[in-house]
Design a protein around this motif. Structure first.
Motif, PDB file in Angstrom:
ATOM      1  N   GLN A 160       3.035  19.903  -1.921  1.00  0.00           N
ATOM      2  CA  GLN A 160       4.273  19.067  -3.445  1.00  0.00           C
ATOM      3  C   GLN A 160       2.916  18.000  -3.725  1.00  0.00           C
ATOM      4  N   ALA A 161       2.360  17.362  -2.899  1.00  0.00           N
ATOM      5  CA  ALA A 161       1.463  16.476  -3.719  1.00  0.00           C
ATOM      6  C   ALA A 161       0.108  16.828  -3.795  1.00  0.00           C
TER       7      ALA A 161
ATOM      8  N   ALA B 119      -6.249   6.876   7.864  1.00  0.00           N
ATOM      9  CA  ALA B 119      -7.156   5.510   6.693  1.00  0.00           C
ATOM     10  C   ALA B 119      -6.258   4.092   6.040  1.00  0.00           C
ATOM     11  N   SER B 120      -4.825   5.268   5.232  1.00  0.00           N
ATOM     12  CA  SER B 120      -4.027   4.122   4.338  1.00  0.00           C
ATOM     13  C   SER B 120      -3.140   3.185   5.104  1.00  0.00           C
ATOM     14  N   ILE B 121      -3.379   3.559   5.886  1.00  0.00           N
ATOM     15  CA  ILE B 121      -1.973   3.382   7.214  1.00  0.00           C
ATOM     16  C   ILE B 121      -2.862   1.899   8.131  1.00  0.00           C
ATOM     17  N   GLU B 122      -4.033   2.103   8.718  1.00  0.00           N
ATOM     18  CA  GLU B 122      -4.701   1.148   9.589  1.00  0.00           C
ATOM     19  C   GLU B 122      -5.155  -0.100   9.018  1.00  0.00           C
TER      20      GLU B 122
ATOM     21  N   ALA C  91       7.391  -2.813   4.590  1.00  0.00           N
ATOM     22  CA  ALA C  91       7.262  -1.734   5.207  1.00  0.00           C
ATOM     23  C   ALA C  91       8.080  -1.434   3.663  1.00  0.00           C
ATOM     24  N   ARG C  92       9.003  -1.251   3.079  1.00  0.00           N
ATOM     25  CA  ARG C  92       8.818  -1.183   1.231  1.00  0.00           C
ATOM     26  C   ARG C  92       7.483  -1.145   0.863  1.00  0.00           C
ATOM     27  N   ALA C  93       7.059  -1.815   0.834  1.00  0.00           N
ATOM     28  CA  ALA C  93       5.336  -1.492   0.395  1.00  0.00           C
ATOM     29  C   ALA C  93       4.359  -1.367   0.620  1.00  0.00           C
ATOM     30  N   LEU C  94       4.403  -0.880   1.827  1.00  0.00           N
ATOM     31  CA  LEU C  94       3.641   0.354   2.798  1.00  0.00           C
ATOM     32  C   LEU C  94       3.537   1.258   1.752  1.00  0.00           C
ATOM     33  N   ARG C  95       4.979   1.388   2.017  1.00  0.00           N
ATOM     34  CA  ARG C  95       5.706   2.662   1.436  1.00  0.00           C
ATOM     35  C   ARG C  95       5.012   3.219   0.323  1.00  0.00           C
ATOM     36  N   ALA C  96       5.976   2.146  -0.591  1.00  0.00           N
ATOM     37  CA  ALA C  96       5.198   2.790  -2.163  1.00  0.00           C
ATOM     38  C   ALA C  96       4.068   3.027  -2.506  1.00  0.00           C
ATOM     39  N   ARG C  97       2.808   2.345  -1.786  1.00  0.00           N
ATOM     40  CA  ARG C  97       1.840   2.311  -1.559  1.00  0.00           C
ATOM     41  C   ARG C  97       0.962   4.024  -1.993  1.00  0.00           C
ATOM     42  N   ILE C  98       1.640   4.227   0.124  1.00  0.00           N
ATOM     43  CA  ILE C  98       1.544   5.868   0.402  1.00  0.00           C
ATOM     44  C   ILE C  98       2.196   6.749  -0.821  1.00  0.00           C
TER      45      ILE C  98
ATOM     46  N   GLY D 195       0.955  11.007  -2.503  1.00  0.00           N
ATOM     47  CA  GLY D 195       1.791  11.864  -2.931  1.00  0.00           C
ATOM     48  C   GLY D 195       3.055  11.640  -1.718  1.00  0.00           C
ATOM     49  N   LEU D 196       2.449  10.992  -0.300  1.00  0.00           N
ATOM     50  CA  LEU D 196       3.234  11.674   0.907  1.00  0.00           C
ATOM     51  C   LEU D 196       4.997  10.284   0.908  1.00  0.00           C
TER      52      LEU D 196
END
Length: 442
Positions: free
Chosen positions: A36-37, A106-109, A139-146, A151-152
């Motif tokens: 989907q992404a 790489a985005s999470i690290e 956590a919500r900021a990280l989730r929004a960034r990913i 697009g995941l």
């Protein structure tokens, strides 16, 4: 949007140190989300991804799950339901999923003080809990960034230990009101949440242990936490005690920042159509050897033992399976060396008039590539070794940059009829330049 944690990271609890929180970040419906992404037209539509040779359903979007499409069912058994509801079907695109996984990690690290990649779509991490105690905004900021960058959609569970973080992640997914984030370390009372998790859903509890617990009235995570430790140890040993301590908030499972060296590497596939002749079987095994050698070099290992195997379908009559092995005189991850060792073994396992359905190669006796025990009867001059290593590095670099198979090996054949069937394969838009989407603006 919050910034990733920086230089104020703590590495543990104790006097003067912030308590550590364990985080589990898990991509939702990963294979389907990757599709989907890369194709926004699929957003909001029911979608399933099929296994090798388009055999079984191995991933479903939330919309497909809502239709009652079961996981693991052969495609032909659910085809009528799929067609009736207009479900989009995709073949497994492993190049896409592997690349998206690397981008996700790489985005999470940068957001974490420590990272353990647990699977292709899951990672544990640690970070200090702030003074207020609530990591929900982070956590919500990280989730929004990913979601913005890749697009995941992901779910984030936060707790004092890895087992509790697994439960928190499950709770984050299970209740839409949590919006994909749940901090078990910030709730006033933990017991009601543990009671909501069946014993079968506790990380580390297998089917037999879950049945044993049920027979003793232990039906949920809270009951497991509170049961007599001696009884649990008698059944599950130290592993069971560690799990129980983790449920009690005492960390017993540290992050594995560096994965353990692999003890063996295997590449095997089922064929798109049965093989009955020697040359196609040689080509198939050669392609698997090429893939296995690439894995070895990425793992920075060499193999000292090689096995080639093949079998017919277990569902057909007159089942046949055979394997042949050899020890390499000099451990290697050079594709040419492994091909030279493997291809003669194919002749030993081949039988005419057999309809081979699957084959593979298994590499064992793995050793670090910076250590090589030379052999008097198999000399390898240092200059030749450097040239071969440089050649393999160049081939791997070209295939990474321009797509798998850009530089191939003649032994693998050209457009083989036995190749894995993937009739609904999406484009490799992240790993092949020719597949990059074109956007037309008016």
């Amino acid at each position: 949007m919050a910034d990733p944690p920086g230089s104020d990271r703590a590495d543990g609890g104790g006097p003067g140190r912030a308590p550590q929180a364990t985080v589990l970040i898990d991509a939702n419906n990963f294979y389907a989300s990757c599709e989907q992404a890369l194709d926004p037209a699929l957003m909001g539509r029911p979608l399933v991804v099929l296994s090798n040779n388009d055999g079984c359903v191995v991933a479903r979007s939330a919309e497909a799950r809502a239709l009652g499409l079961p996981m693991g069912k052969p495609y032909f058994q659910v085809r009528a339901l799929i067609e009736r509801h207009g479900v989009v079907v995709r073949s497994s695109n492993y190049a896409l999923y592997g690349d998206m996984s690397a981008r996700l990690m790489a985005s999470i690290e940068p957001w974490l003080a420590g990272l353990e990649i647990y699977s292709i779509d899951e990672a544990f991490g640690q970070l200090p809990r702030p003074t207020g105690g609530d990591l929900g905004p982070w956590a919500r900021a990280l989730r929004a960034r990913i979601l913005q960058e890749l697009g995941l959609p992901v779910a984030i569970g936060i707790a004092p230990t890895k087992v509790l973080a697994k439960l928190a992640n499950r709770l984050a997914k299970g209740d839409p009101t949590h919006a994909g984030v749940f901090d078990l370390g910030a709730v006033a009372a933990v017991d009601p949440w543990l009671e909501a998790v069946p014993i079968e859903e506790v990380w580390g509890i297998g089917r037999q242990l879950a049945r044993w617990c049920r027979l003793r009235g232990v039906a949920d995570a809270r009951a497991l936490r509170d049961m007599a430790s001696g009884e649990l140890k008698a059944k599950a040993g130290v592993v069971g005690l560690r799990l129980q301590q983790e449920l009690r908030g005492q960390a017993c499972l540290p992050l594995a920042a560096a994965p353990s060296p692999k003890r063996e590497t295997c590449v095997s596939r089922s064929f798109g159509s049965a093989i009955t002749e020697l040359e196609p079987l040689r080509q198939a095994v050669a392609s698997y050897v090429v893939r296995a050698a690439e894995k070895l070099r990425r793992q920075r290992q060499r193999a000292g033992h090689l096995t080639v195997f093949a079998r017919t379908s277990p569902f057909a009559g007159d089942f046949y399976t055979k394997a042949a092995s050899l020890n390499l005189p000099l451990a290697s991850n050079d594709t040419a060396v492994l091909l030279a060792a493997a291809l003669p073994l194919v002749e030993r396992i081949f039988r005419p008039h057999r309809r081979f359905q699957k084959a593979g190669v298994l590499l064992q006796d793995l050793q670090p590539d910076d250590q090589l025990q030379h052999h008097l009867l198999a000399p390898l001059p240092p200059e030749q070794q450097r040239r071969r290593e440089a050649l393999m590095a160049t081939v791997d670099g070209l295939n990474r940059r321009y797509g798998s198979g850009t530089v191939g090996w003649a032994a693998c054949g050209m457009r083989p009829a036995w190749a894995m069937r993937r009739e609904r394969l999406s484009r490799a838009a992240t790993t092949r330049l020719s597949d990059i989407p074109t956007v037309w603006a008016r």
